[in-house]
Write an enzyme that holds these catalytic residues in place. Structure first.
Site, PDB file in Angstrom:
ATOM      1  N   ARG A  50       0.830  -1.206   0.000  1.00 23.62           N
ATOM      2  CA  ARG A  50       0.000   0.000   0.000  1.00 23.62           C
ATOM      3  C   ARG A  50       0.871   1.265   0.000  1.00 23.62           C
ATOM      4  O   ARG A  50       0.357   2.371  -0.158  1.00 23.62           O
ATOM      5  CB  ARG A  50      -0.944   0.036   1.213  1.00 23.62           C
ATOM      6  CG  ARG A  50      -1.905  -1.124   1.242  1.00 23.62           C
ATOM      7  CD  ARG A  50      -3.234  -0.773   0.575  1.00 23.62           C
ATOM      8  NE  ARG A  50      -3.588  -1.814  -0.364  1.00 23.62           N
ATOM      9  CZ  ARG A  50      -4.083  -1.592  -1.584  1.00 23.62           C
ATOM     10  NH1 ARG A  50      -4.297  -0.381  -2.000  1.00 23.62           N
ATOM     11  NH2 ARG A  50      -4.370  -2.601  -2.371  1.00 23.62           N
ATOM     12  N   HIS A  77      11.196  -4.822  -4.834  1.00 34.08           N
ATOM     13  CA  HIS A  77      10.074  -4.394  -5.673  1.00 34.08           C
ATOM     14  C   HIS A  77       9.398  -3.205  -4.978  1.00 34.08           C
ATOM     15  O   HIS A  77       9.048  -3.282  -3.811  1.00 34.08           O
ATOM     16  CB  HIS A  77       9.095  -5.561  -5.838  1.00 34.08           C
ATOM     17  CG  HIS A  77       8.081  -5.388  -6.932  1.00 34.08           C
ATOM     18  ND1 HIS A  77       7.277  -4.280  -7.042  1.00 34.08           N
ATOM     19  CD2 HIS A  77       7.747  -6.199  -7.974  1.00 34.08           C
ATOM     20  CE1 HIS A  77       6.488  -4.417  -8.107  1.00 34.08           C
ATOM     21  NE2 HIS A  77       6.748  -5.567  -8.697  1.00 34.08           N
ATOM     22  N   TYR A  82       3.357  -1.659  -5.571  1.00 29.30           N
ATOM     23  CA  TYR A  82       2.778  -1.608  -6.921  1.00 29.30           C
ATOM     24  C   TYR A  82       1.700  -0.534  -7.021  1.00 29.30           C
ATOM     25  O   TYR A  82       1.171  -0.286  -8.091  1.00 29.30           O
ATOM     26  CB  TYR A  82       2.245  -2.981  -7.351  1.00 29.30           C
ATOM     27  CG  TYR A  82       1.362  -3.654  -6.341  1.00 29.30           C
ATOM     28  CD1 TYR A  82       0.039  -3.252  -6.166  1.00 29.30           C
ATOM     29  CD2 TYR A  82       1.843  -4.696  -5.543  1.00 29.30           C
ATOM     30  CE1 TYR A  82      -0.767  -3.852  -5.234  1.00 29.30           C
ATOM     31  CE2 TYR A  82       1.046  -5.306  -4.602  1.00 29.30           C
ATOM     32  CZ  TYR A  82      -0.264  -4.883  -4.448  1.00 29.30           C
ATOM     33  OH  TYR A  82      -1.062  -5.479  -3.512  1.00 29.30           O
ATOM     34  N   HIS A  86       6.799  -0.627 -11.272  1.00 29.78           N
ATOM     35  CA  HIS A  86       5.829  -0.576 -12.366  1.00 29.78           C
ATOM     36  C   HIS A  86       5.831   0.851 -12.902  1.00 29.78           C
ATOM     37  O   HIS A  86       5.613   1.786 -12.126  1.00 29.78           O
ATOM     38  CB  HIS A  86       4.429  -0.928 -11.866  1.00 29.78           C
ATOM     39  CG  HIS A  86       4.298  -2.356 -11.413  1.00 29.78           C
ATOM     40  ND1 HIS A  86       3.121  -2.882 -10.960  1.00 29.78           N
ATOM     41  CD2 HIS A  86       5.203  -3.377 -11.367  1.00 29.78           C
ATOM     42  CE1 HIS A  86       3.294  -4.159 -10.650  1.00 29.78           C
ATOM     43  NE2 HIS A  86       4.558  -4.480 -10.882  1.00 29.78           N
ATOM     44  N   GLU A 107       9.451  -2.602 -15.123  1.00 25.52           N
ATOM     45  CA  GLU A 107       8.830  -3.898 -15.382  1.00 25.52           C
ATOM     46  C   GLU A 107       7.948  -3.818 -16.631  1.00 25.52           C
ATOM     47  O   GLU A 107       7.236  -2.836 -16.838  1.00 25.52           O
ATOM     48  CB  GLU A 107       7.996  -4.346 -14.166  1.00 25.52           C
ATOM     49  CG  GLU A 107       7.374  -5.731 -14.365  1.00 25.52           C
ATOM     50  CD  GLU A 107       6.837  -6.367 -13.094  1.00 25.52           C
ATOM     51  OE1 GLU A 107       7.075  -5.836 -11.991  1.00 25.52           O
ATOM     52  OE2 GLU A 107       6.180  -7.415 -13.232  1.00 25.52           O
ATOM     53  N   ASP A 133       8.465  -9.690 -17.250  1.00 28.55           N
ATOM     54  CA  ASP A 133       7.513 -10.570 -16.569  1.00 28.55           C
ATOM     55  C   ASP A 133       6.823 -11.427 -17.633  1.00 28.55           C
ATOM     56  O   ASP A 133       6.175 -10.899 -18.538  1.00 28.55           O
ATOM     57  CB  ASP A 133       6.502  -9.700 -15.795  1.00 28.55           C
ATOM     58  CG  ASP A 133       5.549 -10.524 -14.944  1.00 28.55           C
ATOM     59  OD1 ASP A 133       4.940 -11.468 -15.482  1.00 28.55           O
ATOM     60  OD2 ASP A 133       5.406 -10.206 -13.749  1.00 28.55           O
ATOM     61  N   HIS A 181       3.071 -10.981 -17.904  1.00 31.10           N
ATOM     62  CA  HIS A 181       2.716  -9.662 -18.445  1.00 31.10           C
ATOM     63  C   HIS A 181       2.980  -9.577 -19.954  1.00 31.10           C
ATOM     64  O   HIS A 181       2.140  -9.062 -20.692  1.00 31.10           O
ATOM     65  CB  HIS A 181       3.503  -8.555 -17.737  1.00 31.10           C
ATOM     66  CG  HIS A 181       3.197  -8.439 -16.274  1.00 31.10           C
ATOM     67  ND1 HIS A 181       3.833  -7.538 -15.460  1.00 31.10           N
ATOM     68  CD2 HIS A 181       2.321  -9.120 -15.486  1.00 31.10           C
ATOM     69  CE1 HIS A 181       3.357  -7.660 -14.219  1.00 31.10           C
ATOM     70  NE2 HIS A 181       2.457  -8.618 -14.208  1.00 31.10           N
ATOM     71  N   HIS A 193      10.651 -12.137 -14.204  1.00 28.68           N
ATOM     72  CA  HIS A 193       9.580 -12.650 -13.350  1.00 28.68           C
ATOM     73  C   HIS A 193       8.973 -13.830 -14.084  1.00 28.68           C
ATOM     74  O   HIS A 193       8.467 -13.657 -15.199  1.00 28.68           O
ATOM     75  CB  HIS A 193       8.492 -11.587 -13.136  1.00 28.68           C
ATOM     76  CG  HIS A 193       8.877 -10.511 -12.162  1.00 28.68           C
ATOM     77  ND1 HIS A 193       8.195  -9.324 -12.065  1.00 28.68           N
ATOM     78  CD2 HIS A 193       9.851 -10.469 -11.228  1.00 28.68           C
ATOM     79  CE1 HIS A 193       8.750  -8.583 -11.107  1.00 28.68           C
ATOM     80  NE2 HIS A 193       9.757  -9.254 -10.589  1.00 28.68           N
ATOM     81  N   ASP A 207      -3.268  -9.623 -16.777  1.00 29.54           N
ATOM     82  CA  ASP A 207      -2.376  -9.665 -15.607  1.00 29.54           C
ATOM     83  C   ASP A 207      -2.965 -10.407 -14.410  1.00 29.54           C
ATOM     84  O   ASP A 207      -3.223  -9.824 -13.365  1.00 29.54           O
ATOM     85  CB  ASP A 207      -1.944  -8.238 -15.195  1.00 29.54           C
ATOM     86  CG  ASP A 207      -0.871  -8.267 -14.107  1.00 29.54           C
ATOM     87  OD1 ASP A 207      -0.406  -9.357 -13.725  1.00 29.54           O
ATOM     88  OD2 ASP A 207      -0.503  -7.169 -13.641  1.00 29.54           O
ATOM     89  N   HIS A 237      -1.681 -13.829 -12.479  1.00 31.69           N
ATOM     90  CA  HIS A 237      -0.629 -14.845 -12.466  1.00 31.69           C
ATOM     91  C   HIS A 237      -1.197 -16.219 -12.140  1.00 31.69           C
ATOM     92  O   HIS A 237      -2.143 -16.330 -11.376  1.00 31.69           O
ATOM     93  CB  HIS A 237       0.428 -14.504 -11.414  1.00 31.69           C
ATOM     94  CG  HIS A 237       1.083 -13.169 -11.630  1.00 31.69           C
ATOM     95  ND1 HIS A 237       2.132 -12.725 -10.879  1.00 31.69           N
ATOM     96  CD2 HIS A 237       0.845 -12.186 -12.534  1.00 31.69           C
ATOM     97  CE1 HIS A 237       2.511 -11.534 -11.297  1.00 31.69           C
ATOM     98  NE2 HIS A 237       1.736 -11.172 -12.295  1.00 31.69           N
ATOM     99  N   GLU A 268       6.423 -15.262  -8.967  1.00 33.83           N
ATOM    100  CA  GLU A 268       5.369 -14.453  -8.308  1.00 33.83           C
ATOM    101  C   GLU A 268       4.057 -15.174  -8.535  1.00 33.83           C
ATOM    102  O   GLU A 268       3.046 -14.571  -8.891  1.00 33.83           O
ATOM    103  CB  GLU A 268       5.281 -13.066  -8.934  1.00 33.83           C
ATOM    104  CG  GLU A 268       6.549 -12.255  -8.915  1.00 33.83           C
ATOM    105  CD  GLU A 268       6.396 -10.948  -9.683  1.00 33.83           C
ATOM    106  OE1 GLU A 268       5.968 -10.976 -10.860  1.00 33.83           O
ATOM    107  OE2 GLU A 268       6.692  -9.907  -9.097  1.00 33.83           O
TER     108      GLU A 268
END
Ligand code: FE
Ligand code: FE
Ligand code: ZN
Length: 278
Positions: free
Chosen positions: A37, A67, A70, A107, A142, A176, A179, A211, A224, A226, A256
């Site tokens: 967050r 990372h 996000y 991102h 990414e 990724d 992605h 990724h 998107d 996974h 991931e």
């Protein structure tokens, strides 16, 4: 030796992540620099870092990937949202220097209706404010699936950001698999062709991490979601090709996938078994 690991929780510190990685057969790992967050990060504990660095050296962990949350958006149309992304990433990069020479992935963001060109300009502007000549961390863009107004849905968009960054020696790309497949790059039927395209547009030397995620959705779905390795639209054979590809095999790979530690351990073992020795 294949460098592979998974995403791990960073709540108990670096040494804990190192031990967790080794316990699942990993020799690298990814973690969020703070709560996804984007709330305030715990200050780094230098004792934890030095214990981790000794442990990592003993266990062959030579690179880790941080990372960014996000939820950050460096190219929002809201200036407060952009400023928050800038401050958070700047603070993350300061903290990354406790573990020098590693990777920091983020991102690129969503242009929220301003158009991708403006998004690209704003992302590069943020990077030009936070990158420092003396930093040892490589910052990775990414590749994104292209849902909503995401920037970074094509290799051309990533290249356009990189071209505008002054200290671009500190920049790279994290690819990724979920992605790019969702974005419309067919790594299932034509991995070589996709990598040639990447090399032409971005340059293979920019590629610093992968990724590895299967996808719950079909090719070019721009979704998107996974999936576990071998259980989605990419399939196990694609991942065997990815980890053994001459242009990729020396890069670090990060799972991931929707798993707990035991699931990650099984995926790591399954992929290690499929490494073709040269
Ligand atoms: Fe990501
Ligand atoms: Fe990813
Ligand atoms: Zn994703």
């Amino acid at each position: 030796m294949l460098k592979i690991g998974s995403h791990l929780s960073s709540s108990k510190g670096y040494l804990h992540m190192g031990k967790e990685a080794v316990s699942i057969g990993a020799n690298t790992f990814q973690f969020f620099t703070r709560n996804p967050r984007g709330s305030k990060a715990k200050e780094i504990n230098p004792e934890d870092v030095s214990a981790f660095r000794a442990f990592a050296a003993e266990h062959g962990i030579d690179v880790i990937l941080a990372h960014a949350p996000y939820t950050l958006n460096a190219c929002s149309k809201d200036p407060h949202t952009r400023e928050f992304a800038l401050m958070t990433m700047e603070d993350d990069l300061r903290r990354m220097e406790y573990t020098p020479g590693n990777l920091y992935n983020f991102h690129p963001g969503s242009h929220t209706g301003q158009g991708s060109e403006e998004g690209i300009r704003l992302i590069a502007e943020t990077l030009n404010k936070i990158l420092k000549p003396e930093q040892t961390t490589t910052v990775l863009l990414e590749t994104m699936a292209g849902k909503g107004t995401e920037v970074g849905r094509s290799f051309e968009e990533l290249a356009a950001i990189l071209e505008r960054v002054e200290l671009s020696d500190h920049m790279g790309v994290c690819l990724d698999t979920c992605h790019v497949y969702d974005a419309g790059y067919d790594i299932v039927r034509d991995l070589d062709g996709v990598l040639e395209h990447f090399d032409r547009v971005v340059g293979m030397k920019r590629l610093k991490a992968i990724h590895i995620n299967d996808s719950k959705n079909p090719f070019a779905s721009h979704k998107d979601r996974h999936e576990k390795i071998g259980e989605g639209s990419l399939g196990l054979e694609t991942f065997v090709n990815v980890i053994n590809h001459p242009a990729l095999r020396d890069l670090p790979f990060y799972l991931e996938t929707p798993n707990e530690l035991d699931g990650y351990a099984r995926e790591i073992a399954m992929l290690r078994e499929r490494v073709k020795e040269l």
